[in-house]
Design an enzyme around this catalytic site. Structure first.
Site, short mmCIF file in Angstrom:
data_model
loop_
_atom_site.label_atom_id
_atom_site.label_comp_id
_atom_site.label_asym_id
_atom_site.label_seq_id
_atom_site.Cartn_x
_atom_site.Cartn_y
_atom_site.Cartn_z
N LYS A 23 40.91 38.10 43.78
CA LYS A 23 42.03 38.65 43.00
C LYS A 23 41.90 38.14 41.57
O LYS A 23 41.70 36.94 41.37
CB LYS A 23 43.36 38.19 43.60
CG LYS A 23 44.59 38.77 42.92
CD LYS A 23 45.87 38.17 43.44
CE LYS A 23 46.06 38.46 44.91
NZ LYS A 23 47.36 37.91 45.41
N CYS A 40 45.07 43.82 27.81
CA CYS A 40 44.40 45.00 28.35
C CYS A 40 45.08 45.47 29.64
O CYS A 40 45.39 44.68 30.51
CB CYS A 40 42.94 44.68 28.64
SG CYS A 40 42.02 46.04 29.39
N CYS A 42 43.65 48.63 30.83
CA CYS A 42 42.70 49.64 31.31
C CYS A 42 41.57 49.00 32.14
O CYS A 42 40.77 49.72 32.72
CB CYS A 42 42.11 50.43 30.15
SG CYS A 42 40.88 49.55 29.17
N CYS A 51 43.06 42.94 25.04
CA CYS A 51 42.56 44.26 24.67
C CYS A 51 41.52 44.13 23.56
O CYS A 51 41.72 43.36 22.61
CB CYS A 51 43.74 45.11 24.19
SG CYS A 51 43.29 46.70 23.47
N HIS A 55 39.97 50.88 25.49
CA HIS A 55 40.80 51.91 26.14
C HIS A 55 40.67 53.26 25.43
O HIS A 55 40.79 54.30 26.05
CB HIS A 55 42.26 51.46 26.21
CG HIS A 55 42.89 51.20 24.89
ND1 HIS A 55 42.93 49.95 24.31
CD2 HIS A 55 43.48 52.03 24.01
CE1 HIS A 55 43.53 50.03 23.14
NE2 HIS A 55 43.87 51.28 22.93
#
Ligand code: FES
Length: 75
Positions: A23, A40, A42, A51, A55
């Site tokens: 996980k 982030c 995406c 990020c 994306h």
């Protein structure tokens, strides 16, 4: 509701980030965030959990509309 659930079963949302872990969990101390942090959503950033703008390429490539989570202090 069933249609939404069926689409979600189509495959993993994480294509490559830390796949050896059962996980992926990240903890960020609030005190270290500064005035703004961009996370982030995406699962394609090379700076995950932050990020890096990837994306945009993902959205163009597959018609998606994902973007980051921006956490910031009030002005
Ligand atoms: Fe993933 Fe920006 S790179 S949301």
């Amino acid at each position: 509701v069933k249609t939404v659930v069926d689409k979600q079963i189509g495959g993993p949302c994480n294509p490559k980030i830390r796949k050896g872990e059962s996980k992926v969990v990240d903890t960020v101390d609030i005190e270290e965030l500064g005035n703004k942090a961009v996370f982030c959503r995406c699962w394609r950033s090379s700076k995950f959990p932050y990020c890096d703008g990837t994306h945009n390429q993902h959205n163009v490539a597959c018609g998606d509309n994902v973007g980051p989570l921006i956490v910031k202090k009030k002005d």
